[in-house]
Design a protein around this motif. Sequence first.
Motif, short mmCIF file in Angstrom:
data_model
loop_
_atom_site.label_atom_id
_atom_site.label_comp_id
_atom_site.label_asym_id
_atom_site.label_seq_id
_atom_site.Cartn_x
_atom_site.Cartn_y
_atom_site.Cartn_z
N ASP A 1 -3.65 16.34 -13.61
CA ASP A 1 -2.80 16.34 -14.82
C ASP A 1 -2.84 15.01 -15.57
N TYR B 1 -4.97 12.13 -10.89
CA TYR B 1 -4.67 13.52 -10.54
C TYR B 1 -5.09 14.42 -11.71
N GLN C 1 4.20 11.37 4.86
CA GLN C 1 5.56 10.98 4.50
C GLN C 1 6.52 12.15 4.77
N HIS D 1 9.61 0.97 2.65
CA HIS D 1 10.47 0.34 1.64
C HIS D 1 11.36 -0.69 2.32
N ASN E 1 8.58 3.36 -5.73
CA ASN E 1 8.31 4.81 -5.81
C ASN E 1 7.27 5.05 -6.90
N GLY E 2 6.29 5.87 -6.58
CA GLY E 2 5.27 6.22 -7.56
C GLY E 2 4.18 5.16 -7.71
N ALA E 3 4.20 4.12 -6.88
CA ALA E 3 3.22 3.02 -7.01
C ALA E 3 1.81 3.44 -6.61
N GLY E 4 1.70 4.43 -5.71
CA GLY E 4 0.37 4.88 -5.30
C GLY E 4 0.11 4.79 -3.80
N LYS E 5 1.15 4.54 -3.02
CA LYS E 5 0.97 4.35 -1.56
C LYS E 5 0.43 5.61 -0.89
N THR E 6 1.09 6.74 -1.16
CA THR E 6 0.64 7.99 -0.53
C THR E 6 -0.76 8.35 -1.00
N THR E 7 -1.03 8.11 -2.28
CA THR E 7 -2.37 8.40 -2.82
C THR E 7 -3.41 7.56 -2.08
N ASN F 1 -2.18 11.93 -14.29
CA ASN F 1 -1.42 10.83 -13.68
C ASN F 1 -2.36 9.87 -12.95
N VAL F 2 -2.09 8.57 -13.14
CA VAL F 2 -2.89 7.57 -12.43
C VAL F 2 -2.40 7.49 -10.99
#
Length: 287
Positions: A21, A19, A93, A203, A45-51, A23-24
């Motif tokens: 900023d 991203y 989501q 999840h 959470n934050g693993a990258g699924k939505t990305t 962020n990976v």
Amino acid sequence: MNRPTPETLLEFADVSFRYPDGNVGLDGCSLRITRGSRNALIGANGAGKTTLFQHANGLLRPQGGTIRYAGQPIDYSRAGLRRLRSEVGLVFQNPDQQLFSASVREDVSFGPLNLGLDTATARQRVDKALLAVGMAKFADRPVHNLSFGQKKRVCIAGVLAMEPQLLVLDEPMAGLDHAMRQELLAVLDDLHARGITLLLATHDIDFAYRWTDRTHLIAGGACTVSFATPDLPHHADALEAAGLPVPGVVELHRLLRAHHLPAVAKDIPAPRSVGELITLLNQGKDS
Ligand SMILES: Nc1ncnc2c1ncn2[C@@H]1O[C@H](COP(=O)(O)OP(=O)(O)OP(=O)(O)O)[C@@H](O)[C@H]1O
Ligand SMILES: [Mg+2]
């Protein structure tokens, strides 16, 4: 011309994305989705699924690596993305990011009309999609005063109305009540029976284990491992490394094995639901 159907519908090859900023989002992710299969993408959470999902329908573009759909690298031209999005439907989501029209019917109609369908065909598809998610009687309601679960259903209807080949659902069950989860599952079963490929983030590891054909783990933007879902018990360490629990029935099965019950001996595959476990135990009673 009839071309042979490619086995792999969607393929990520070493895809990376950061991203603005820093962020990976994705870190060298490789993943294959086979046509007609049911897939779970599992990660904390934050693993990258939505990305990853936003890459699947071209909302985000990789900074490294390649994404292929039906054997072809994604074409990021306006026309290419339009074609891709008629084939790959993404249910967000958060429904508030997806809904933008005033009324439910207008929102669900947007996709089909945008595909260039005539009004009557679009209307038919919209009615069918709203019926499938139990929202037919809400067709003329304003979107903004629906409940969260109702909004989620409208989002799913909006994508169903596009009749995609690959349906990507970002935590579709989250926020739905028990009855709606069952109804959604029936819709997904029906789509699967019709050959639609399904990829969902969840999840709910118990559901993923019970229902999907393949499981893909993601952690820190890296697609760590993919396996046939019935083999999940052999990947308990990978699950743990990704910060995820094993399904309840697998844990129970392990404990029963520790007690050396013959019905759960090592050479009998692990059950995928409590019902299957009970069947195993009942068979064991007679042996
Ligand atoms: N718009 C953004 N700008 C900057 N960083 C972002 C943005 N969206 C996500 N990220 C970061 O990218 C990483 C992956 O986020 P992502 O939303 O893909 O995770 P996720 O697996 O979908 O998580 P969750 O289970 O919470 O939905 C996280 O570190 C997140 O903070
Ligand atoms: Mg997410």
